[in-house]
Design a protein around this motif. Structure first.
Motif, PDB file in Angstrom:
ATOM      1  N   ARG A 141       0.818  -1.214   0.000  1.00  0.00           N
ATOM      2  CA  ARG A 141       0.000   0.000   0.000  1.00  0.00           C
ATOM      3  C   ARG A 141       0.855   1.269   0.000  1.00  0.00           C
ATOM      4  N   CYS A 142       2.096   1.163  -0.432  1.00  0.00           N
ATOM      5  CA  CYS A 142       2.964   2.344  -0.500  1.00  0.00           C
ATOM      6  C   CYS A 142       3.931   2.192  -1.667  1.00  0.00           C
ATOM      7  N   PHE A 143       4.455   3.328  -2.089  1.00  0.00           N
ATOM      8  CA  PHE A 143       5.453   3.288  -3.165  1.00  0.00           C
ATOM      9  C   PHE A 143       6.514   4.351  -2.913  1.00  0.00           C
ATOM     10  N   ASP A 144       7.652   4.167  -3.563  1.00  0.00           N
ATOM     11  CA  ASP A 144       8.695   5.185  -3.599  1.00  0.00           C
ATOM     12  C   ASP A 144       8.648   5.810  -4.979  1.00  0.00           C
ATOM     13  N   VAL A 145       8.758   7.132  -5.024  1.00  0.00           N
ATOM     14  CA  VAL A 145       8.661   7.843  -6.305  1.00  0.00           C
ATOM     15  C   VAL A 145       9.783   8.874  -6.399  1.00  0.00           C
ATOM     16  N   THR A 146      10.226   9.133  -7.605  1.00  0.00           N
ATOM     17  CA  THR A 146      11.232  10.168  -7.819  1.00  0.00           C
ATOM     18  C   THR A 146      11.040  10.753  -9.209  1.00  0.00           C
ATOM     19  N   VAL A 147      11.876  11.689  -9.541  1.00  0.00           N
ATOM     20  CA  VAL A 147      11.950  12.193 -10.911  1.00  0.00           C
ATOM     21  C   VAL A 147      13.374  11.902 -11.362  1.00  0.00           C
ATOM     22  N   GLU A 148      13.501  11.251 -12.474  1.00  0.00           N
ATOM     23  CA  GLU A 148      14.833  10.818 -12.905  1.00  0.00           C
ATOM     24  C   GLU A 148      15.737  12.004 -13.195  1.00  0.00           C
ATOM     25  N   VAL A 150      17.451  13.975 -11.211  1.00  0.00           N
ATOM     26  CA  VAL A 150      17.501  15.159 -10.339  1.00  0.00           C
ATOM     27  C   VAL A 150      18.310  14.790  -9.091  1.00  0.00           C
ATOM     28  N   GLY A 151      18.910  15.805  -8.483  1.00  0.00           N
ATOM     29  CA  GLY A 151      19.736  15.563  -7.302  1.00  0.00           C
ATOM     30  C   GLY A 151      18.923  15.036  -6.135  1.00  0.00           C
ATOM     31  N   GLY A 152      17.841  15.719  -5.835  1.00  0.00           N
ATOM     32  CA  GLY A 152      16.988  15.283  -4.728  1.00  0.00           C
ATOM     33  C   GLY A 152      15.538  15.514  -5.098  1.00  0.00           C
ATOM     34  N   PHE A 153      14.700  14.509  -4.925  1.00  0.00           N
ATOM     35  CA  PHE A 153      13.280  14.625  -5.296  1.00  0.00           C
ATOM     36  C   PHE A 153      12.618  15.816  -4.594  1.00  0.00           C
ATOM     37  N   GLU A 154      13.054  16.078  -3.333  1.00  0.00           N
ATOM     38  CA  GLU A 154      12.415  17.132  -2.532  1.00  0.00           C
ATOM     39  C   GLU A 154      12.693  18.544  -3.068  1.00  0.00           C
ATOM     40  N   THR A 155      13.573  18.659  -4.066  1.00  0.00           N
ATOM     41  CA  THR A 155      13.873  19.984  -4.635  1.00  0.00           C
ATOM     42  C   THR A 155      13.062  20.254  -5.908  1.00  0.00           C
ATOM     43  N   THR A 156      12.196  19.328  -6.286  1.00  0.00           N
ATOM     44  CA  THR A 156      11.493  19.440  -7.577  1.00  0.00           C
ATOM     45  C   THR A 156      10.070  19.987  -7.429  1.00  0.00           C
ATOM     46  N   PRO A 157       9.542  20.611  -8.487  1.00  0.00           N
ATOM     47  CA  PRO A 157       8.132  21.034  -8.450  1.00  0.00           C
ATOM     48  C   PRO A 157       7.184  19.840  -8.371  1.00  0.00           C
ATOM     49  N   GLN A 158       7.633  18.689  -8.874  1.00  0.00           N
ATOM     50  CA  GLN A 158       6.799  17.482  -8.764  1.00  0.00           C
ATOM     51  C   GLN A 158       6.607  17.089  -7.292  1.00  0.00           C
ATOM     52  N   TYR A 159       7.661  17.272  -6.514  1.00  0.00           N
ATOM     53  CA  TYR A 159       7.561  16.996  -5.074  1.00  0.00           C
ATOM     54  C   TYR A 159       6.559  17.955  -4.422  1.00  0.00           C
ATOM     55  N   ASP A 160       6.671  19.246  -4.762  1.00  0.00           N
ATOM     56  CA  ASP A 160       5.755  20.249  -4.195  1.00  0.00           C
ATOM     57  C   ASP A 160       4.303  19.925  -4.548  1.00  0.00           C
ATOM     58  N   GLU A 188      11.942  10.642   4.472  1.00  0.00           N
ATOM     59  CA  GLU A 188      11.898   9.978   3.169  1.00  0.00           C
ATOM     60  C   GLU A 188      10.923  10.741   2.276  1.00  0.00           C
ATOM     61  N   PRO A 189      11.412  11.762   1.566  1.00  0.00           N
ATOM     62  CA  PRO A 189      10.511  12.576   0.729  1.00  0.00           C
ATOM     63  C   PRO A 189       9.854  11.792  -0.399  1.00  0.00           C
ATOM     64  N   TRP A 190      10.374  10.622  -0.693  1.00  0.00           N
ATOM     65  CA  TRP A 190       9.906   9.834  -1.841  1.00  0.00           C
ATOM     66  C   TRP A 190       8.863   8.781  -1.491  1.00  0.00           C
ATOM     67  N   HIS A 191       8.590   8.563  -0.204  1.00  0.00           N
ATOM     68  CA  HIS A 191       7.762   7.420   0.214  1.00  0.00           C
ATOM     69  C   HIS A 191       6.326   7.873   0.532  1.00  0.00           C
ATOM     70  N   TYR A 192       5.365   7.378  -0.236  1.00  0.00           N
ATOM     71  CA  TYR A 192       3.953   7.716  -0.055  1.00  0.00           C
ATOM     72  C   TYR A 192       3.139   6.479   0.271  1.00  0.00           C
ATOM     73  N   ARG A 193       2.213   6.659   1.221  1.00  0.00           N
ATOM     74  CA  ARG A 193       1.397   5.551   1.728  1.00  0.00           C
ATOM     75  C   ARG A 193      -0.076   5.823   1.460  1.00  0.00           C
TER      76      ARG A 193
END
Ligand SMILES: [Zn+2]
Length: 216
Positions: A141-148, A150-160, A188-193
């Motif tokens: 019931r969870c996944f890890d997501v990123t944007v290929e 990029v240095g850190g997912f948390e710095t992207t507009p997709q994260y926002d 873990e900015p990439w982990h959504y539940r």
């Protein structure tokens, strides 16, 4: 005389009693509502952490291979599985992101079996992976997501965009930066539940972790 008097008084007493009870009910309703925000905690949500492990043979029902389903997101591999409900919610969320010109989301991890987690744990430095049974990934019931690329997912507009919108589709950021003392897991900015829309909306609005929401 006394008998006749009682005949006339009784209906008035009954009316007063009924009014008093109605008043207490209404008052109780509003007090209860203000305390809980009108939200009923969803006790069916599965909590997994160091102190609430899953058994070795726990495998979620209705796992689907994302690669074989219509998906508005990228996949880092062709063998990433989620429960059907989680997949449907993720698909809706990333389709909405796409409509808002937020593209490039790549799911890198979903369901992980107890055995696979045991391998990950054995291969990792101490403190870098959960013990088998203690990984939320075993719930499916969870996944890890990123944007290929990029240095850190948390710095992207997709994260926002995810931070602002994920709850509308039933997802929460499970391991926020300021809550590692409660979750036991660092940011873990990439982990959504997936927890469902009602719980996700409440948890996000009140800045809670799943542990705090369930009172565990
Ligand atoms: Zn994860």
């Amino acid at each position: 005389m006394a008998k006749r008097k009682r005949v006339y008084v009784t209906p008035v007493s009954v009316t007063l009693l009924a009014l008093a009870l109605a008043g207490m009910f209404v008052l109780g309703f509003f007090v209860g509502k203000s305390m809980s925000g009108g939200h009923k905690v969803d006790r069916s949500i599965l909590l997994v952490n160091e102190t609430h492990p899953l058994s070795r043979d726990y495998v979620p029902e209705n796992l689907v291979n994302l690669y074989e389903k219509r998906h508005s997101f990228r996949l880092s591999r062709s063998d990433i599985y989620l429960t059907y409900d989680t997949y449907l919610a993720a698909q809706q969320m990333f389709a909405a992101a796409e409509s808002a010109n937020m593209n490039g989301y790549t799911i890198t991890s979903g369901y992980r079996s107890y055995e696979r987690q045991a391998e990950v744990y054995a291969e990792s430095k101490p403190g870098y992976a959960q013990k088998p049974g203690c990984s939320e990934h075993q719930t499916g019931r969870c996944f890890d997501v990123t944007v290929e690329n990029v240095g850190g997912f948390e710095t992207t507009p997709q994260y926002d965009w995810l931070r602002l919108n994920a709850h509308k589709y039933g997802f929460i950021q499970r391991y926020p930066a300021n809550k590692s003392g409660i979750t036991g897991i660092s940011y873990e900015p990439w982990h959504y539940r997936y927890v469902g829309v009602d719980a996700a909306t409440y948890i996000t609005a009140h800045d809670l972790t799943l542990e705090e929401y369930l009172g565990k």
